[in-house]
Design a protein around this motif. Structure first.
Motif, PDB file in Angstrom:
ATOM      1  N   LYS A  14       0.776  -1.156   0.129  1.00  0.00           N
ATOM      2  CA  LYS A  14       0.175  -0.037  -0.027  1.00  0.00           C
ATOM      3  C   LYS A  14       0.823   1.141  -0.027  1.00  0.00           C
ATOM      4  O   LYS A  14       1.779   1.293   0.586  1.00  0.00           O
ATOM      5  CB  LYS A  14      -0.934   0.024   1.511  1.00  0.00           C
ATOM      6  CG  LYS A  14      -1.816  -1.150   1.499  1.00  0.00           C
ATOM      7  CD  LYS A  14      -3.157  -0.763   1.314  1.00  0.00           C
ATOM      8  CE  LYS A  14      -4.197  -1.906   1.576  1.00  0.00           C
ATOM      9  NZ  LYS A  14      -5.015  -2.223   0.266  1.00  0.00           N
ATOM     10  N   GLN A  16       0.889   5.651   0.071  1.00  0.00           N
ATOM     11  CA  GLN A  16       0.075   6.713   0.557  1.00  0.00           C
ATOM     12  C   GLN A  16       0.790   8.097  -0.064  1.00  0.00           C
ATOM     13  O   GLN A  16       2.099   8.049   0.265  1.00  0.00           O
ATOM     14  CB  GLN A  16       0.332   6.902   2.329  1.00  0.00           C
ATOM     15  CG  GLN A  16      -0.480   8.055   2.729  1.00  0.00           C
ATOM     16  CD  GLN A  16      -1.998   8.083   2.482  1.00  0.00           C
ATOM     17  OE1 GLN A  16      -2.562   7.050   2.584  1.00  0.00           O
ATOM     18  NE2 GLN A  16      -2.367   9.343   2.196  1.00  0.00           N
ATOM     19  N   GLU A  18       0.694  12.032  -0.732  1.00  0.00           N
ATOM     20  CA  GLU A  18      -0.167  13.401  -0.311  1.00  0.00           C
ATOM     21  C   GLU A  18       0.435  14.247  -1.113  1.00  0.00           C
ATOM     22  O   GLU A  18       1.536  14.671  -1.499  1.00  0.00           O
ATOM     23  CB  GLU A  18       0.324  13.815   1.211  1.00  0.00           C
ATOM     24  CG  GLU A  18       0.067  12.739   2.246  1.00  0.00           C
ATOM     25  CD  GLU A  18       0.676  12.774   3.545  1.00  0.00           C
ATOM     26  OE1 GLU A  18       1.464  13.681   3.533  1.00  0.00           O
ATOM     27  OE2 GLU A  18       0.141  12.240   4.681  1.00  0.00           O
ATOM     28  N   LEU A  40      -3.509   6.999  -9.911  1.00  0.00           N
ATOM     29  CA  LEU A  40      -3.933   7.241  -8.539  1.00  0.00           C
ATOM     30  C   LEU A  40      -5.140   6.175  -8.569  1.00  0.00           C
ATOM     31  O   LEU A  40      -5.788   5.962  -7.522  1.00  0.00           O
ATOM     32  CB  LEU A  40      -4.244   8.524  -8.365  1.00  0.00           C
ATOM     33  CG  LEU A  40      -2.917   9.569  -8.158  1.00  0.00           C
ATOM     34  CD1 LEU A  40      -3.587  10.937  -7.793  1.00  0.00           C
ATOM     35  CD2 LEU A  40      -2.136   9.067  -7.230  1.00  0.00           C
ATOM     36  N   GLN A  41      -5.791   5.766  -9.585  1.00  0.00           N
ATOM     37  CA  GLN A  41      -6.942   5.072  -9.599  1.00  0.00           C
ATOM     38  C   GLN A  41      -6.244   3.499  -9.385  1.00  0.00           C
ATOM     39  O   GLN A  41      -7.201   2.554  -9.052  1.00  0.00           O
ATOM     40  CB  GLN A  41      -7.643   4.845 -10.977  1.00  0.00           C
ATOM     41  CG  GLN A  41      -8.463   6.344 -11.295  1.00  0.00           C
ATOM     42  CD  GLN A  41      -9.062   6.288 -12.408  1.00  0.00           C
ATOM     43  OE1 GLN A  41      -9.036   5.291 -13.189  1.00  0.00           O
ATOM     44  NE2 GLN A  41      -9.776   7.262 -12.755  1.00  0.00           N
ATOM     45  N   SER A  43      -5.769   0.164  -7.112  1.00  0.00           N
ATOM     46  CA  SER A  43      -6.209  -0.089  -5.855  1.00  0.00           C
ATOM     47  C   SER A  43      -5.311   0.003  -4.420  1.00  0.00           C
ATOM     48  O   SER A  43      -5.603   0.316  -3.460  1.00  0.00           O
ATOM     49  CB  SER A  43      -6.831  -1.599  -5.707  1.00  0.00           C
ATOM     50  OG  SER A  43      -5.929  -2.499  -6.155  1.00  0.00           O
ATOM     51  N   HIS A  44      -4.054  -0.143  -4.895  1.00  0.00           N
ATOM     52  CA  HIS A  44      -3.064  -0.203  -3.631  1.00  0.00           C
ATOM     53  C   HIS A  44      -2.563   1.382  -3.251  1.00  0.00           C
ATOM     54  O   HIS A  44      -1.837   1.482  -2.482  1.00  0.00           O
ATOM     55  CB  HIS A  44      -1.844  -1.065  -3.977  1.00  0.00           C
ATOM     56  CG  HIS A  44      -0.864  -0.745  -5.103  1.00  0.00           C
ATOM     57  ND1 HIS A  44      -1.403  -0.748  -6.534  1.00  0.00           N
ATOM     58  CD2 HIS A  44       0.256  -0.119  -5.387  1.00  0.00           C
ATOM     59  CE1 HIS A  44      -0.509  -0.499  -7.346  1.00  0.00           C
ATOM     60  NE2 HIS A  44       0.672  -0.048  -6.465  1.00  0.00           N
ATOM     61  N   ILE A  45      -2.819   2.129  -4.135  1.00  0.00           N
ATOM     62  CA  ILE A  45      -2.555   3.602  -3.946  1.00  0.00           C
ATOM     63  C   ILE A  45      -3.770   4.214  -3.185  1.00  0.00           C
ATOM     64  O   ILE A  45      -4.758   4.186  -3.623  1.00  0.00           O
ATOM     65  CB  ILE A  45      -2.312   4.412  -5.009  1.00  0.00           C
ATOM     66  CG1 ILE A  45      -0.935   3.639  -5.737  1.00  0.00           C
ATOM     67  CG2 ILE A  45      -2.075   5.834  -5.058  1.00  0.00           C
ATOM     68  CD1 ILE A  45      -0.859   4.200  -7.326  1.00  0.00           C
ATOM     69  N   HIS A  46      -3.190   5.070  -2.066  1.00  0.00           N
ATOM     70  CA  HIS A  46      -4.213   5.923  -1.255  1.00  0.00           C
ATOM     71  C   HIS A  46      -3.612   7.284  -1.485  1.00  0.00           C
ATOM     72  O   HIS A  46      -2.579   7.360  -1.109  1.00  0.00           O
ATOM     73  CB  HIS A  46      -4.443   5.334   0.068  1.00  0.00           C
ATOM     74  CG  HIS A  46      -4.908   4.141   0.154  1.00  0.00           C
ATOM     75  ND1 HIS A  46      -6.420   3.796  -0.034  1.00  0.00           N
ATOM     76  CD2 HIS A  46      -4.374   2.797   0.641  1.00  0.00           C
ATOM     77  CE1 HIS A  46      -6.415   2.623   0.296  1.00  0.00           C
ATOM     78  NE2 HIS A  46      -5.388   2.071   0.406  1.00  0.00           N
ATOM     79  N   TYR A  47      -4.358   8.251  -1.770  1.00  0.00           N
ATOM     80  CA  TYR A  47      -4.063   9.562  -1.789  1.00  0.00           C
ATOM     81  C   TYR A  47      -4.915  10.661  -1.174  1.00  0.00           C
ATOM     82  O   TYR A  47      -6.207  10.309  -1.063  1.00  0.00           O
ATOM     83  CB  TYR A  47      -3.820   9.884  -3.167  1.00  0.00           C
ATOM     84  CG  TYR A  47      -4.783  10.159  -3.993  1.00  0.00           C
ATOM     85  CD1 TYR A  47      -5.490  11.625  -4.249  1.00  0.00           C
ATOM     86  CD2 TYR A  47      -5.638   9.261  -4.725  1.00  0.00           C
ATOM     87  CE1 TYR A  47      -6.732  11.790  -5.142  1.00  0.00           C
ATOM     88  CE2 TYR A  47      -6.606   9.308  -5.371  1.00  0.00           C
ATOM     89  CZ  TYR A  47      -7.091  10.708  -5.577  1.00  0.00           C
ATOM     90  OH  TYR A  47      -8.356  10.948  -6.304  1.00  0.00           O
ATOM     91  N   LYS A  48      -4.219  11.730  -1.060  1.00  0.00           N
ATOM     92  CA  LYS A  48      -4.936  12.812  -0.046  1.00  0.00           C
ATOM     93  C   LYS A  48      -4.452  14.111  -0.684  1.00  0.00           C
ATOM     94  O   LYS A  48      -3.107  14.279  -0.712  1.00  0.00           O
ATOM     95  CB  LYS A  48      -5.040  12.629   1.172  1.00  0.00           C
ATOM     96  CG  LYS A  48      -6.024  13.559   1.974  1.00  0.00           C
ATOM     97  CD  LYS A  48      -6.058  13.275   3.208  1.00  0.00           C
ATOM     98  CE  LYS A  48      -7.215  14.185   4.156  1.00  0.00           C
ATOM     99  NZ  LYS A  48      -7.664  13.895   5.293  1.00  0.00           N
ATOM    100  N   ASN A  68       4.717   8.021   1.128  1.00  0.00           N
ATOM    101  CA  ASN A  68       4.787   7.285   2.496  1.00  0.00           C
ATOM    102  C   ASN A  68       5.903   7.941   3.425  1.00  0.00           C
ATOM    103  O   ASN A  68       6.804   7.399   3.856  1.00  0.00           O
ATOM    104  CB  ASN A  68       5.540   5.916   2.053  1.00  0.00           C
ATOM    105  CG  ASN A  68       4.469   4.904   1.424  1.00  0.00           C
ATOM    106  OD1 ASN A  68       3.267   5.064   1.477  1.00  0.00           O
ATOM    107  ND2 ASN A  68       5.037   4.028   0.624  1.00  0.00           N
TER     108      ASN A  68
END
Length: 90
Positions: A14, A16, A18, A40-41, A43-48, A68
């Motif tokens: 995963k 992350q 930012e 960014l689409q 599934s193992h990428i989370h962005y904010k 990260n």
């Protein structure tokens, strides 16, 4: 059983990411927006996106993101996209 499957079907780590909204506003264009969206689409990428990440000196001089917890910066948004793709594929 989970250990058995993880040896044969490893899941991607995963990630992350930012972003500073001010920095994105300064550097993104239509072409790069589409490319970032595709990246960014995954599934193992989370962005904010944050309004400000308080890295003002970096923000003024380059396109950047935090992956990260590590600041990744580039002279141009296309270069940042390539660096992010490298980080994602590790």
């Amino acid at each position: 059983m989970k250990i058995f499957f993880s040896k044969f079907f490893p899941s991607k780590k995963k990630i992350q990411i930012e972003f500073c909204q001010n920095n994105l506003d300064r550097h993104l264009n239509e072409k790069t927006t589409l490319a970032f969206s595709q990246l960014l689409q995954q599934s193992h990428i989370h962005y904010k996106e944050y309004e400000c990440l308080s890295n003002c000196s970096t923000c003024r001089k380059s396109a950047y993101a935090i992956v990260n917890g590590q600041v990744i910066e580039a002279n141009h948004i296309d270069e940042l996209l390539l660096l992010l793709k490298e980080q994602v594929s590790k």
